[in-house]
Design a protein around this motif. Structure first.
Motif, PDB file in Angstrom:
ATOM      1  N   ASN A 259       1.016  -1.324   0.313  1.00 31.39           N
ATOM      2  CA  ASN A 259       0.001   0.316   0.148  1.00 31.39           C
ATOM      3  C   ASN A 259       0.683   1.056  -0.090  1.00 31.39           C
ATOM      4  OD1 ASN A 259      -2.809  -1.035  -0.144  1.00 31.39           O
ATOM      5  ND2 ASN A 259      -1.724  -2.411   1.918  1.00 31.39           N
ATOM      6  N   TYR A 260       0.799   2.359  -0.791  1.00 35.47           N
ATOM      7  CA  TYR A 260       1.351   3.295  -0.756  1.00 35.47           C
ATOM      8  C   TYR A 260       0.352   4.597  -0.696  1.00 35.47           C
ATOM      9  CZ  TYR A 260       4.413   0.546  -3.192  1.00 35.47           C
ATOM     10  OH  TYR A 260       5.618  -0.870  -3.667  1.00 35.47           O
ATOM     11  N   LEU A 261       0.867   6.037  -0.621  1.00 33.69           N
ATOM     12  CA  LEU A 261       0.485   7.244   0.087  1.00 33.69           C
ATOM     13  C   LEU A 261       0.970   8.345  -1.091  1.00 33.69           C
ATOM     14  CD1 LEU A 261      -2.045   8.845   1.392  1.00 33.69           C
ATOM     15  CD2 LEU A 261       0.213   9.352   3.046  1.00 33.69           C
ATOM     16  N   VAL A 262       0.225   8.924  -1.848  1.00 35.83           N
ATOM     17  CA  VAL A 262       0.542   9.626  -2.676  1.00 35.83           C
ATOM     18  C   VAL A 262      -0.535  11.240  -2.756  1.00 35.83           C
ATOM     19  CG1 VAL A 262       1.641   8.785  -4.786  1.00 35.83           C
ATOM     20  CG2 VAL A 262      -0.634   9.524  -4.749  1.00 35.83           C
ATOM     21  N   THR A 263      -0.488  12.698  -2.450  1.00 34.45           N
ATOM     22  CA  THR A 263      -0.578  13.606  -2.106  1.00 34.45           C
ATOM     23  C   THR A 263      -0.405  14.879  -3.226  1.00 34.45           C
ATOM     24  OG1 THR A 263       1.118  14.594  -0.851  1.00 34.45           O
ATOM     25  CG2 THR A 263      -0.530  13.019   0.319  1.00 34.45           C
ATOM     26  N   ALA A 264      -1.572  15.963  -3.098  1.00 37.41           N
ATOM     27  CA  ALA A 264      -1.251  16.752  -4.261  1.00 37.41           C
ATOM     28  C   ALA A 264      -2.082  17.514  -3.230  1.00 37.41           C
ATOM     29  CB  ALA A 264      -2.414  15.800  -5.185  1.00 37.41           C
ATOM     30  N   ASP A 265      -2.270  19.112  -3.398  1.00 42.85           N
ATOM     31  CA  ASP A 265      -2.805  20.110  -3.696  1.00 42.85           C
ATOM     32  C   ASP A 265      -4.086  20.448  -4.618  1.00 42.85           C
ATOM     33  OD1 ASP A 265      -1.000  21.159  -1.384  1.00 42.85           O
ATOM     34  OD2 ASP A 265       0.470  21.648  -2.839  1.00 42.85           O
ATOM     35  N   ASP A 266      -3.430  20.006  -5.797  1.00 42.28           N
ATOM     36  CA  ASP A 266      -4.451  20.224  -6.314  1.00 42.28           C
ATOM     37  C   ASP A 266      -4.895  19.122  -7.213  1.00 42.28           C
ATOM     38  OD1 ASP A 266      -5.824  20.776  -9.012  1.00 42.28           O
ATOM     39  OD2 ASP A 266      -5.815  22.653  -9.011  1.00 42.28           O
ATOM     40  N   ILE A 267      -6.279  19.027  -7.129  1.00 48.40           N
ATOM     41  CA  ILE A 267      -7.050  17.733  -8.056  1.00 48.40           C
ATOM     42  C   ILE A 267      -6.172  16.856  -9.012  1.00 48.40           C
ATOM     43  CG2 ILE A 267      -9.069  18.643  -8.892  1.00 48.40           C
ATOM     44  CD1 ILE A 267      -8.868  14.667  -6.663  1.00 48.40           C
ATOM     45  N   HIS A 268      -6.084  18.183  -9.982  1.00 49.56           N
ATOM     46  CA  HIS A 268      -5.398  17.869 -11.417  1.00 49.56           C
ATOM     47  C   HIS A 268      -3.717  17.447 -11.501  1.00 49.56           C
ATOM     48  CE1 HIS A 268      -9.335  20.393 -11.856  1.00 49.56           C
ATOM     49  NE2 HIS A 268      -8.960  19.534 -12.481  1.00 49.56           N
ATOM     50  N   GLY A 269      -3.872  17.645 -10.131  1.00 55.29           N
ATOM     51  CA  GLY A 269      -1.778  17.229  -9.845  1.00 55.29           C
ATOM     52  C   GLY A 269      -0.811  18.251  -9.629  1.00 55.29           C
ATOM     53  N   PRO A 270       0.551  18.180  -9.723  1.00 55.68           N
ATOM     54  CA  PRO A 270       0.864  16.838  -9.841  1.00 55.68           C
ATOM     55  C   PRO A 270       0.863  16.495  -8.657  1.00 55.68           C
ATOM     56  CG  PRO A 270       2.357  19.136  -9.758  1.00 55.68           C
ATOM     57  CD  PRO A 270       1.243  19.745  -9.737  1.00 55.68           C
ATOM     58  N   TRP A 271       1.108  14.848  -8.668  1.00 56.96           N
ATOM     59  CA  TRP A 271       0.721  14.120  -7.025  1.00 56.96           C
ATOM     60  C   TRP A 271       2.547  13.699  -6.905  1.00 56.96           C
ATOM     61  CZ3 TRP A 271      -3.568  12.685  -4.840  1.00 56.96           C
ATOM     62  CH2 TRP A 271      -5.138  12.581  -5.041  1.00 56.96           C
ATOM     63  N   SER A 272       2.682  13.495  -5.486  1.00 57.45           N
ATOM     64  CA  SER A 272       3.819  13.266  -5.395  1.00 57.45           C
ATOM     65  C   SER A 272       4.692  12.254  -5.491  1.00 57.45           C
ATOM     66  CB  SER A 272       3.718  13.967  -3.391  1.00 57.45           C
ATOM     67  OG  SER A 272       2.565  12.365  -2.733  1.00 57.45           O
ATOM     68  N   GLU A 273       5.628  11.988  -5.214  1.00 56.09           N
ATOM     69  CA  GLU A 273       6.069  10.550  -5.265  1.00 56.09           C
ATOM     70  C   GLU A 273       5.479   9.691  -3.728  1.00 56.09           C
ATOM     71  OE1 GLU A 273       8.684   8.576  -7.926  1.00 56.09           O
ATOM     72  OE2 GLU A 273       7.422  10.840  -8.676  1.00 56.09           O
ATOM     73  N   PRO A 274       5.532   8.346  -3.969  1.00 54.74           N
ATOM     74  CA  PRO A 274       4.366   7.243  -3.369  1.00 54.74           C
ATOM     75  C   PRO A 274       5.870   7.545  -1.936  1.00 54.74           C
ATOM     76  CG  PRO A 274       5.701   6.331  -5.129  1.00 54.74           C
ATOM     77  CD  PRO A 274       6.226   7.358  -5.598  1.00 54.74           C
ATOM     78  N   ILE A 275       4.682   7.404  -0.991  1.00 53.32           N
ATOM     79  CA  ILE A 275       4.852   6.745   0.713  1.00 53.32           C
ATOM     80  C   ILE A 275       4.344   5.157   0.319  1.00 53.32           C
ATOM     81  CG2 ILE A 275       5.401   6.613   2.898  1.00 53.32           C
ATOM     82  CD1 ILE A 275       4.707   9.989   2.462  1.00 53.32           C
ATOM     83  N   ARG A 276       5.833   4.085   1.004  1.00 50.62           N
ATOM     84  CA  ARG A 276       5.306   3.124   1.141  1.00 50.62           C
ATOM     85  C   ARG A 276       4.581   2.994   2.187  1.00 50.62           C
ATOM     86  NH1 ARG A 276       6.641  -1.670   3.497  1.00 50.62           N
ATOM     87  NH2 ARG A 276       5.978  -3.262   1.751  1.00 50.62           N
TER      88      ARG A 276
END
Length: 543
Positions: free
Chosen positions: A103-120
C-alpha cells in the motif's frame, strides 16, 4: 435532474467518493491498466467529467509483469489539511494463498496534480483507506489478508494510527476493530464519524452476485468494539435477481452542501442468453463492474438506509442543490491521432505508452510490434473500455508484415487469457498479406480462417477493420476502401469477455472488456503498424 445508474459506465469499480466544497470526486480501481487510478468530478452527481490520472509515472506505480487483475486495487481518495490524499494498493499475486500487496500514499494540493512520489505504507492487506479524525489524528483502515490455510483469508478490518510528522504508520497501534458478519469476505472498509459514532462501511460476500455493503458502528475505535446495523446489509442484490443493477456494494458515503446523503458503490448490469434460465444463471457482465449512486436517509436510531430499499434503484433523485455539470451526451469517441499524447479514453497495459510501444501524432498511431496479446511484460496494445453493450468501432490500418509472426489489428480484450482479434499477417504459402481472425479462450488459441484467410491485393495500401458489439455477441468486418464492408462470417459470444466467465477458472476477474489496437512482432524486428481514423460509436440498444 435525476441520477441514471450506472453513473460511470464500463469498468469503473470500487468507487471512493468525496466532496470538496460544491464539487464531488470519485476515484476508481484500474488494476493492471495504465495510467493508475481513474478520477472523475461532478457538481450534480449525475454527469461526471474525467480528470487527469494521479498515477502517471513508473516511479509511482511499477506494474511490469503483474498478473491480470493485479495492480491497483480499491484506491481511497480523501481531503484534509488543505490537500488531497490518495491511498492505493499494488497487488503482485492474484491466485493462490498470497497477494503480496503493498500500500502506498500520494498527496496533491490540486486534484489535477501534480501528485507526489509515493510513500510506502504497509502490506497488511488490500483496500486500505485513510480516516481523518476530528481531533487531527489519522488512521489507516484496511482489509487484512491471512495466507494461512487454516484461517479464513479475510481476517477482519485492521486499524493503525498514521504519524503525520514522520508520514509513516505506527504498527504498535494496529488492532482489529471488526471481523465482519457470517457472510464473510469483509473488505473495502471506509470509516466516518457522524452523530457521535464511528460508522464503518465495508463490503462482504465477495464481488460477484452475493456482494453486499454492511454497516457497523462504535462510540470508540477500540478493538472489536463495533456492532452491526440491525437489518444489515445496507445495500445488496443477492436477493433481487431481477433488478437492473446487480453486485452493488463496496463504496463510499458523501453528504451534499444542503445535508442530503448519497452512497456510491460498484455495480454490474448482467444479461443472459435466451436459452439460459432466469434463476439458474444470474448473467454475464462484459462491461465489468461500474459505479452507481444511491440516496441515503437516516432512521430514528441513526442508522443509514437506502431510499427505495437495499436493492437500490436505477433512477435516483439528484441533490436539490445540484449544479449542472456539462459533459458529452454519450461515450462515443473519434480520434484522428493528431496530438502527441494519447487521449484520456485510451489505456495501455502495465506500463505507460512510450518509445518501446510506439508514437502518436501527425494523424496516426504508430505501434511497434512486441509480444503477443498474452504477454505480461512487452505488449503494444492501446485500448479503451466497452462502455455500452451496443457499439461499432472502426480503424484504418497500414501494415506490411514479412512473416506470420508479425501481426497487427483490432482486438476485443478482457485479459491475457481471454481475447479475440481481426488482424493483418503474412501467409508464406501464398506470399501474400492476409486477414485472419483468431480467439484466445483460456489459452486455447484458434485461427478461424486458416486456408480461407482473406488475401489483401498488392495494390491495397490500407485495410479498414470494424467490430460490431451487439450485447450478447459481437463480430468483425473488413474493407479495402473504407466504404464497402464485408462481414466475417463468425459470431463471438460476448460472455467470454466478462468477469463472470473468467471467474469460473481464474482468480483475477475484476476489470471488463476493452476494444483496442495492437501490433505483434514475435520475430523480434519491431515491425510497425500505422493506425488512423479510430471511431467508437454508440448505438441505441433495442433491448
Amino acid at each position: 435532474m435525476r441520477i441514471s445508474n450506472p453513473v460511470l459506465r464500463g469498468f469503473n469499480a470500487d468507487p471512493s467518493m468525496i466532496r470538496v466544497g460544491d464539487t464531488y470526486y470519485i476515484a476508481n480501481s484500474t488494476f493492471e491498466w495504465w495510467p493508475g487510478v481513474r478520477l472523475h468530478e461532478s457538481q450534480d452527481l449525475v454527469h461526471w467529467r474525467p480528470l487527469p490520472a494521479p498515477l502517471n509515472r513508473v516511479s509511482q506505480l511499477d506494474m511490469r509483469g503483474v498478473p491480470s487483475s493485479g495492480g491497483v486495487w480499491a484506491p481511497d481518495l480523501s481531503y484534509a489539511d488543505g490537500r488531497f490524499w490518495l491511498v492505493y494498493g499494488d497487488v503482485k499475486v492474484v491466485n493462490g494463498a498470497f497477494k503480496d500487496c503493498t500500500n502506498y500514499l500520494v498527496t496533491a494540493d490540486d486534484i489535477h496534480g501534480p501528485w507526489s512520489e509515493p510513500i510506502r505504507v504497509n502490506g497488511v492487506g488490500f483496500d486500505a483507506s485513510l480516516f481523518h479524525d476530528d481531533d487531527g489524528r489519522k488512521y489507516l483502515i484496511q482489509q487484512t489478508w491471512d495466507f494461512r490455510e487454516y484461517h479464513h483469508p479475510f481476517d477482519g478490518i485492521t486499524l493503525t494510527e498514521f504519524d503525520t510528522q514522520g508520514m509513516r504508520l505506527m504498527p504498535e497501534t494496529a488492532r482489529t476493530i471488526w471481523r465482519g458478519t457470517d457472510v464473510k469476505t469483509v473488505e473495502g472498509p471506509h470509516l466516518y464519524k457522524l452523530n457521535g459514532y464511528y460508522y464503518l462501511f465495508a463490503a462482504e460476500g465477495g464481488t460477484m452476485f452475493e456482494h453486499q455493503e454492511s454497516v457497523a458502528r462504535s462510540r470508540t475505535l477500540d478493538a472489536l468494539s463495533f456492532e452491526v446495523m440491525p437489518g444489515n446489509p445496507l445495500l445488496g442484490n443477492y436477493d433481487t435477481p431481477d433488478s437492473y443493477l446487480q453486485k452493488q456494494g463496496h463504496g463510499a458515503l458523501v453528504d451534499t452542501p444542503s445535508g442530503e446523503w448519497y452512497y456510491a458503490s460498484l455495480c454490474a448490469r448482467p444479461w443472459r442468453h435466451d436459452t439460459e434460465p432466469s434463476r439458474g444463471v444470474r448473467g454475464w457482465c462484459p462491461l465489468g463492474r461500474e459505479t452507481s449512486i444511491q440516496k441515503i436517509e437516516w432512521d430514528d436510531a441513526l442508522w443509514p438506509r437506502v431510499v427505495g430499499g437495499r436493492g437500490g434503484s436505477r433512477y435516483v433523485q439528484a441533490p436539490r442543490d445540484a449544479i449542472e455539470t456539462i459533459v458529452p451526451a454519450d461515450a462515443s469517441q473519434h480520434d484522428e491521432f493528431d496530438d502527441h499524447e494519447l487521449g484520456r479514453d485510451w489505456n495501455t497495459l502495465r506500463v505507460p505508452f512510450g518509445d518501446a510501444m510506439g508514437t502518436v501524432g501527425e494523424g496516426s498511431l504508430e505501434l511497434r510490434g512486441q509480444g503477443s496479446l498474452g504477454n505480461l511484460f512487452d505488449l503494444s496494445l492501446v485500448a479503451r473500455r466497452w462502455q455500452t453493450y451496443t457499439f461499432d468501432a472502426t480503424v484504418e490500418l497500414s501494415f506490411k508484415p514479412d512473416c506470420y509472426m508479425q501481426m497487427a489489428g483490432l482486438t476485443n480484450y478482457y485479459n491475457d487469457l481471454c481475447w479475440s482479434w481481426i488482424f493483418v499477417t503474412w501467409d508464406e504459402r501464398r506470399s501474400k498479406r492476409v486477414i485472419e481472425v483468431a480467439q484466445n479462450d483460456f489459452n486455447a488459441y484458434t485461427s478461424f480462417l486458416r486456408d480461407r484467410a482473406i488475401e489483401i491485393p498488392d495494390e491495397v495500401g490500407s485495410v479498414w477493420f470494424r467490430t460490431s458489439i451487439r450485447k450478447r455477441s459481437y463480430a468483425y468486418a473488413y474493407s479495402f476502401d473504407g466504404t464497402s464492408w464485408k462481414d466475417i462470417p463468425l459470431v463471438f459470444d460476448a460472455k467470454k469477455l466478462s468477469d463472470d466467465y473468467v471467474s469460473q477458472r481464474y482468480g483475477g476477474f475484476f476489470t471488463g472488456a476493452f476494444v483496442g489496437l495492437a501490433a505483434v512482432d514475435l520475430a523480434g524486428f519491431g515491425k510497425t503498424a500505422s493506425f488512423r481514423h479510430f471511431d467508437y460509436r454508440e448505438i441505441p440498444d433495442p433491448a
